[in-house]
Design a protein around this motif. Structure first.
Motif, short mmCIF file in Angstrom:
data_model
loop_
_atom_site.label_atom_id
_atom_site.label_comp_id
_atom_site.label_asym_id
_atom_site.label_seq_id
_atom_site.Cartn_x
_atom_site.Cartn_y
_atom_site.Cartn_z
N ARG A 49 9.40 -0.62 -13.34
CA ARG A 49 9.71 0.70 -13.90
C ARG A 49 11.00 0.66 -14.70
N GLN A 50 12.00 -0.07 -14.21
CA GLN A 50 13.26 -0.15 -14.94
C GLN A 50 13.08 -0.82 -16.29
N THR A 51 12.27 -1.89 -16.33
CA THR A 51 12.01 -2.60 -17.58
C THR A 51 11.27 -1.71 -18.57
N VAL A 52 10.24 -1.02 -18.07
CA VAL A 52 9.46 -0.13 -18.95
C VAL A 52 10.33 1.01 -19.45
N ASP A 53 11.18 1.57 -18.59
CA ASP A 53 12.07 2.65 -19.01
C ASP A 53 12.99 2.19 -20.14
N ARG A 90 9.87 -4.21 -6.63
CA ARG A 90 9.13 -2.98 -6.92
C ARG A 90 9.78 -2.14 -8.04
N PRO A 91 11.10 -1.90 -8.01
CA PRO A 91 11.68 -1.05 -9.06
C PRO A 91 11.83 -1.75 -10.41
N ASP A 120 0.81 -1.23 0.00
CA ASP A 120 0.00 0.00 0.00
C ASP A 120 0.84 1.27 0.00
N GLY A 121 2.12 1.15 0.28
CA GLY A 121 2.99 2.32 0.34
C GLY A 121 3.22 2.92 -1.03
N PRO A 122 3.86 4.08 -1.10
CA PRO A 122 4.10 4.74 -2.39
C PRO A 122 5.03 3.92 -3.28
N TRP A 123 4.70 3.86 -4.57
CA TRP A 123 5.52 3.14 -5.54
C TRP A 123 6.37 4.12 -6.35
#
Length: 314
Positions: free
Chosen positions: A223-227, A219-220, A95-98
């Motif tokens: 985003r790293q893959t999409v980047d 978690r990261p 639930d924390g910030p992503w």
């Protein structure tokens, strides 16, 4: 209140007073399954100290940022005799910030200045609907910006000449595609990483702690893959667009005798739904090959018939 051998008993009004919750809230918690039903004694509904403790637990979890749905799962785990430490840590991790971004506030005057200096109520309403801006209760001329980067991109695009309506439309389209990517990544990790933690019952304290650590590690990665993939795709398509507009577009052969073919996104989605993403390319290749062979056979049939008719004796 009455004191009996079973412990203290409260009517709903007194329970509300002691817990700080309203009568309406207590009844809503009962309807959601967060709070056990009271004991019926004669014509009165009586609550016990366990109800009071449960209400205080719910209030504490709400203050820590948990949703009512998450709280229900946690309390069910507690009722089943499982420790809450690991489960609370897992829920907090999910639930924390992503993102590392921190929300900022912006006044209406500052907002108008960033977008041409002309007030546009329709554009502001659209930004609120998209969640780019959030209203702050009691402050009509100030907004919360959950993602300053997203607002900065919109301002840059507007300054470059893109209309606000086009920016919001593009964001809606992009959001749908990104949500699809996020759903696929979660399905992938749920199947291959978190499957053993996702049973019919909440995980025990040890498993929940392990799962929370995995969430922190993974978690990261999305985003790293999409980047990385976005950078690759942008370079590819920007190069093609530039060559096309400069009039120097040439057929480009890919290595190992293959060629890149652009297919509609809905076609790829349908194929992936049939055979899975990992076999989509093979499926399309075989389907195309089958079609080519079928057409070749069709072309041979008339030719064979004409030859037969010529060779038949008169």
């Amino acid at each position: 209140m009455t004191d009996e051998s079973a412990g203290a008993a409260y009517r709903i009004e007194e329970l509300a007073h002691r817990s700080g919750a309203t009568v309406r809230t207590i009844r809503a918690y009962q309807d959601r399954g967060l709070l056990p039903r009271p004991e019926r004694r004669g014509r009165a509904n009586l609550y016990a100290d366990t109800h009071l403790a449960r209400l205080r637990q719910i209030a504490d979890l709400l203050d820590r940022g948990y949703t009512l749905a998450s709280i229900k799962e946690l309390l069910e785990a507690w009722d089943a005799g499982r420790g809450l430490g690991g489960v609370l840590g897992l829920v907090a991790e999910v639930d924390g910030p992503w993102t590392d971004e921190e929300a900022v506030r912006i006044s209406r005057a500052e907002l108008d200045e960033r977008f041409g200096g002309h007030p546009d109520d329709a554009a502001v309403a659209e930004a609120i609907a998209l969640g780019v801006l959030e209203r702050i209760p009691g402050q009509e001329d100030t907004f919360l910006v959950p993602s300053p980067q997203e607002l900065a991109v919109a301002a840059e695009l507007y300054e470059a000449g893109v209309p606000l309506s086009a920016i919001s439309g593009h964001l809606r389209e992009l959001r749908g595609q990104v949500e699809h990517i996020a759903a696929r990544f979660l399905e992938f990790t749920a199947e291959h990483v978190f499957a053993r933690y996702l049973g019919e019952h909440p995980p025990n304290d040890t498993d929940a702690t392990e799962a929370a650590a995995l969430v922190r590690r993974l978690r990261p990665l999305a985003r790293q893959t999409v980047d990385a993939e976005l950078a690759r795709a942008m370079q590819l398509f920007a190069h093609r667009q530039l060559r096309r507009h400069l009039g120097v577009e040439q057929p480009r052969k890919d290595p190992e005798g293959t060629r890149t073919v652009i297919l509609p996104a809905e076609t790829m989605t349908a194929v992936e739904g049939l055979v899975g993403a990992e076999r989509a390319a093979e499926f399309i290749s075989l389907a195309a090959e089958r079609e080519v062979r079928a057409r070749a056979l069709d072309a041979l049939v008339p030719s064979r018939s004409q030859t037969t008719e010529v060779d038949e004796p008169a």
